[in-house]
Design a protein around this motif. Structure first.
Motif, PDB file in Angstrom:
ATOM      1  N   LEU A 108       0.856  -1.260  -0.068  1.00  0.00           N
ATOM      2  CA  LEU A 108      -0.007   0.161  -0.086  1.00  0.00           C
ATOM      3  C   LEU A 108       1.012   1.160  -0.065  1.00  0.00           C
ATOM      4  CD1 LEU A 108      -2.611  -1.032   2.484  1.00  0.00           C
ATOM      5  CD2 LEU A 108      -2.940  -0.805  -0.231  1.00  0.00           C
ATOM      6  N   CYS A 109       0.434   2.155  -0.957  1.00  0.00           N
ATOM      7  CA  CYS A 109       1.431   3.336  -1.148  1.00  0.00           C
ATOM      8  C   CYS A 109       1.433   4.243   0.219  1.00  0.00           C
ATOM      9  CB  CYS A 109       0.795   4.354  -2.224  1.00  0.00           C
ATOM     10  SG  CYS A 109       2.088   5.637  -2.682  1.00  0.00           S
ATOM     11  N   PRO A 110       2.631   4.438   0.642  1.00  0.00           N
ATOM     12  CA  PRO A 110       2.598   5.405   1.663  1.00  0.00           C
ATOM     13  C   PRO A 110       2.512   6.881   1.317  1.00  0.00           C
ATOM     14  CG  PRO A 110       5.022   4.718   1.283  1.00  0.00           C
ATOM     15  CD  PRO A 110       3.847   3.962   0.152  1.00  0.00           C
ATOM     16  N   PHE A 111       2.296   7.387   0.272  1.00  0.00           N
ATOM     17  CA  PHE A 111       2.295   8.521  -0.136  1.00  0.00           C
ATOM     18  C   PHE A 111       0.795   8.964  -0.532  1.00  0.00           C
ATOM     19  CE2 PHE A 111       6.526   7.010  -1.230  1.00  0.00           C
ATOM     20  CZ  PHE A 111       7.014   7.793  -0.086  1.00  0.00           C
ATOM     21  N   HIS A 112       0.203   8.185  -0.956  1.00  0.00           N
ATOM     22  CA  HIS A 112      -1.517   8.477  -1.170  1.00  0.00           C
ATOM     23  C   HIS A 112      -2.370   7.188  -0.435  1.00  0.00           C
ATOM     24  CE1 HIS A 112      -1.529   5.430  -4.604  1.00  0.00           C
ATOM     25  NE2 HIS A 112      -2.884   5.561  -4.576  1.00  0.00           N
ATOM     26  N   ASP A 113      -3.732   7.533  -0.427  1.00  0.00           N
ATOM     27  CA  ASP A 113      -4.392   6.686   0.373  1.00  0.00           C
ATOM     28  C   ASP A 113      -5.001   5.775  -0.645  1.00  0.00           C
ATOM     29  OD1 ASP A 113      -6.133   5.902   2.519  1.00  0.00           O
ATOM     30  OD2 ASP A 113      -7.789   7.146   1.901  1.00  0.00           O
ATOM     31  N   TYR A 168       7.993   2.568  -7.620  1.00  0.00           N
ATOM     32  CA  TYR A 168       6.866   3.448  -8.436  1.00  0.00           C
ATOM     33  C   TYR A 168       5.745   2.936  -8.028  1.00  0.00           C
ATOM     34  CZ  TYR A 168       4.813   5.792 -12.226  1.00  0.00           C
ATOM     35  OH  TYR A 168       3.904   6.556 -12.805  1.00  0.00           O
ATOM     36  N   CYS A 169       4.656   4.165  -7.917  1.00  0.00           N
ATOM     37  CA  CYS A 169       3.410   3.924  -7.414  1.00  0.00           C
ATOM     38  C   CYS A 169       2.344   4.184  -8.643  1.00  0.00           C
ATOM     39  CB  CYS A 169       3.254   4.825  -6.400  1.00  0.00           C
ATOM     40  SG  CYS A 169       1.346   4.738  -5.863  1.00  0.00           S
ATOM     41  N   PHE A 170       1.683   3.430  -9.134  1.00  0.00           N
ATOM     42  CA  PHE A 170       0.979   3.606 -10.233  1.00  0.00           C
ATOM     43  C   PHE A 170      -0.341   4.260  -9.926  1.00  0.00           C
ATOM     44  CE2 PHE A 170       2.950  -0.325 -11.817  1.00  0.00           C
ATOM     45  CZ  PHE A 170       3.331   0.197 -13.177  1.00  0.00           C
TER      46      PHE A 170
HETATM   47 ZN   LIG Z   1       0.950   6.062  -4.418  1.00  0.00          ZN
END
Ligand SMILES: [Zn+2]
Length: 630
Positions: free
Chosen positions: A48-53, A69-71
């Motif tokens: 789970l991305c730490p930079f968006h919910d 990389y976060c898609f």
């Molecule tokens: Zn993200």
């Protein structure tokens, strides 16, 4: 990204050393300290991305290429960038942290400025962490002194032996004004560092004194195990401070994120897919020692959204993998209130939230003392879904022996059931509620339905997106649209085929779009031979006056190029025209991919991914095409 080797206050690290740090840092290990990663196939990992919910993992890590990389939100980079973003470190601080991990001795080069630095400075975070590490040792040593007897007795009374105290780094802040401050100053920490880190504070007379005195000390660690603050418990009757004192907000201590015990608990939290939230330092210790290794506690603040974020990433709490969060409360009103607030705060969280209330209203530490380790494990095992807890709490306020009481209880409880996000569970809860109230199912069901329709929005389809704002004529995209139309009108032989190939939907300005439609209505620009007849036919095909007037204008307005237009100019213009919509389609697609559950909808997931890859290829081609320059 970031400028490498930028000399912030800290002196420049040699480029070779930065390269070495990057090479020796396992990106999977670095990220795993804060985000639980699972296999994503082909050697890649995801979480789970730490930079968006997000609810399904779009945060990808490629150990082979040492990048992430976060898609979902488009963030990405290497291990250094991850620490910068995730821990709010500077470039130098990130490199220093990774170098520490990898056992690399960094070498610094002096800046270009003439003034030589006395010695290379470390980044602020590293200095503050080092000061805390030294303070932990100091407090630990103090715990064995004669003056610390009340602290040792406190621990013993709560069932913690010496080994337990050592495992958690417990210590004692002595009865002195500035013993720690002097000790740390001797070790080279500055006045500012001690104040900024919250270890010392200026006295009224201006001298620096210790923040904590005559207290039992617990070091508070972050996910990676660095000590970033302290919790301090009152021991003496004549200490008129609060029962617990904590480190104030500092650059490294953010109480809304901090969870006591998380460094020791995180692996079990990830492994078991559950976390137990308790209320204090001694409860965390008691749980761990009693065989509930997943316990953590907030430090001097209520459990909130940021804590949920930290835990969800450890739990990898996704739609298909449900992580459990179990709150223990000693049954008092404050605890119940907190639990009920959680119900309101985060609906999607509710299905996985459980409450464990000790029957005798004892906290885990008391429970372990009174009834042993097994009782603590039982308390957690006997957890109750938050929904059940909340319903019981509401119902208990009414006298169910009277008709009025039952009806009122039903009216109050129905909205809770109606709010359940997991709609399949509603019938079950309608039956349960009817049973608890001693009523027929029918009226309860009606009450729940009525409550559901009274809270619109929760189940309704998402609101349509607002229409695209109308672009102003002089914005860059409008200029490009205008240029494309001019090419079609003035140079149809040259520009026609490329002009016709670009879809009408690329024109955002309504009048431009009307002119584009008129060109299409007369058979497209590729069929035209140019001249006044061509212009006239387009003008006649225009459906409104504004478009008609614009055709006349565009037919004579000079092109924005010196000299004659060539195929390259047409190609660049048409590429620019499409750029915005391609990038926004990529954005939409990424967000869709993030919402698709890859386990249940594999085909849809891969189809969307395929589409994304081809769109990105298209975007690359357009970028190259557009780079021809205007
Ligand atoms: Zn993200």
């Amino acid at each position: 990204m970031y400028a490498e080797g930028v000399a912030d206050m800290a002196g420049r690290i040699r480029d070779e050393d930065i390269a070495l740090v990057r090479e020796r840092s396992s990106i999977a290990d670095v990220i795993s300290e804060t985000v639980t990663l699972k296999s994503a196939g082909a050697g890649n990992l995801k979480g789970l991305c730490p930079f968006h919910d997000e609810k399904s993992p779009s945060f990808n890590v490629s150990p082979a290429r040492n990048v992430w990389y976060c898609f979902g939100c488009g963030a990405g980079g290497d291990a250094i960038k991850f620490l910068m973003d995730a821990e709010h470190l500077s470039f130098v601080e990130s490199v220093e942290r990774l170098a520490d991990r990898a056992g690399i001795q960094l070498r610094y080069v002096e800046g270009d400025s003439a003034a030589p630095r006395p010695r290379p400075q470390q980044g602020q975070r590293q200095r503050l962490v080092a000061a805390h590490a030294a303070a932990v040792e100091f407090y630990r040593a103090q715990l064995t002194t004669a003056g610390a007897r009340p602290a040792r007795e406190f621990l013993a009374r709560r069932g913690f032996d010496r080994a337990a105290a050592e495992r958690y780094g417990c210590g004692f802040a002595p009865d002195a004004w500035d013993l720690l401050t002097k000790h740390l100053r001797q070790q080279g920490f500055t006045h500012d560092e001690l104040v900024t880190g919250g270890l010392s504070r200026p006295s009224r007379s201006g001298t620096l004194i210790d923040r904590f005195r005559r207290r039992l000390m617990w070091p508070i660690r972050d996910l990676t195990g660095d000590v970033i603050g302290f919790g301090a418990r009152k021991l003496f009757e004549d200490d008129d401070g609060p029962k617990y004192l904590n480190t104030p907000e500092t650059p490294i201590y953010k109480k809304s994120h901090v969870l006591y015990g998380v460094d020791q608990a995180k692996r079990e939290i990830a492994k078991q897919g559950k976390v137990v939230v308790v209320e204090g330092y001694t409860d965390v210790m008691a749980c761990h020692l009693a065989g509930v290794p997943t316990a953590v506690a907030t430090c001097g603040t209520a459990f909130g959204g940021d804590h949920i974020g930290v835990l969800r990433r450890l739990l990898m709490d996704t739609d298909d993998v449900a992580g459990e969060i179990i709150f223990t409360f000693d049954g008092d009103a404050a605890g119940q209130k907190a639990a009920l607030r959680a119900f309101e705060d985060d609906q999607r969280f509710v299905g996985r939230t459980f409450i464990a209330v000790s029957p005798d209203n004892m906290d885990p530490c008391d429970l372990r003392l009174a009834k042993g380790d097994l009782a603590v494990r039982d308390l957690v095992a006997r957890r109750e879904p938050l929904v059940d807890f909340a319903l019981r709490h509401v119902i208990n306020r009414y006298d169910l022996d009277t008709v009025d009481g039952r009806v009122e209880a039903m009216r109050r409880a129905a909205p809770l059931v109606a709010k359940l996000k997991d709609r399949e569970k509603r019938p079950e809860y309608v039956r349960k509620l009817a049973g608890d109230l001693g009523m027929e199912i029918e009226p309860v069901q009606r009450a729940v339905l009525a409550a559901a329709s009274a809270t619109p929005g929760r189940d309704a389809a998402p609101a349509p997106r607002p229409a695209r704002p109308e672009p102003v004529v002089d914005n860059p995209h409008s200029m490009v649209e205008r240029e494309a139309l001019k090419l079609a009108l003035q140079e149809p032989v040259l520009a026609g085929p490329m002009f016709d190939a670009v879809e009408a939907s690329e024109y955002r300005h309504p009048v431009h779009s009307a002119v584009r439609a008129a060109v299409a209505a007369v058979g497209g620009a590729a069929t035209a031979t140019g001249g006044a007849v061509w212009i006239e036919s387009v003008r006649d095909a225009c459906e409104d006056l504004a478009a008609r007037a614009l055709v006349g204008e565009l037919a004579v307005e000079p092109l924005r190029i010196d000299g004659e237009p060539d195929p390259r100019y047409v190609s660049v213009t048409m590429a620019r025209l499409q750029w915005g919509s391609v990038t926004s389609r990529i954005r939409d697609l990424k967000s869709r991919i993030q919402r698709i559950n890859p386990v249940n909808n594999k085909d849809e997931y891969f189809a969307a991914f395929g589409e994304l890859l081809s769109l990105e290829q298209h975007a690359r081609a357009l970028r190259e095409q557009a780079a021809g320059g205007l």
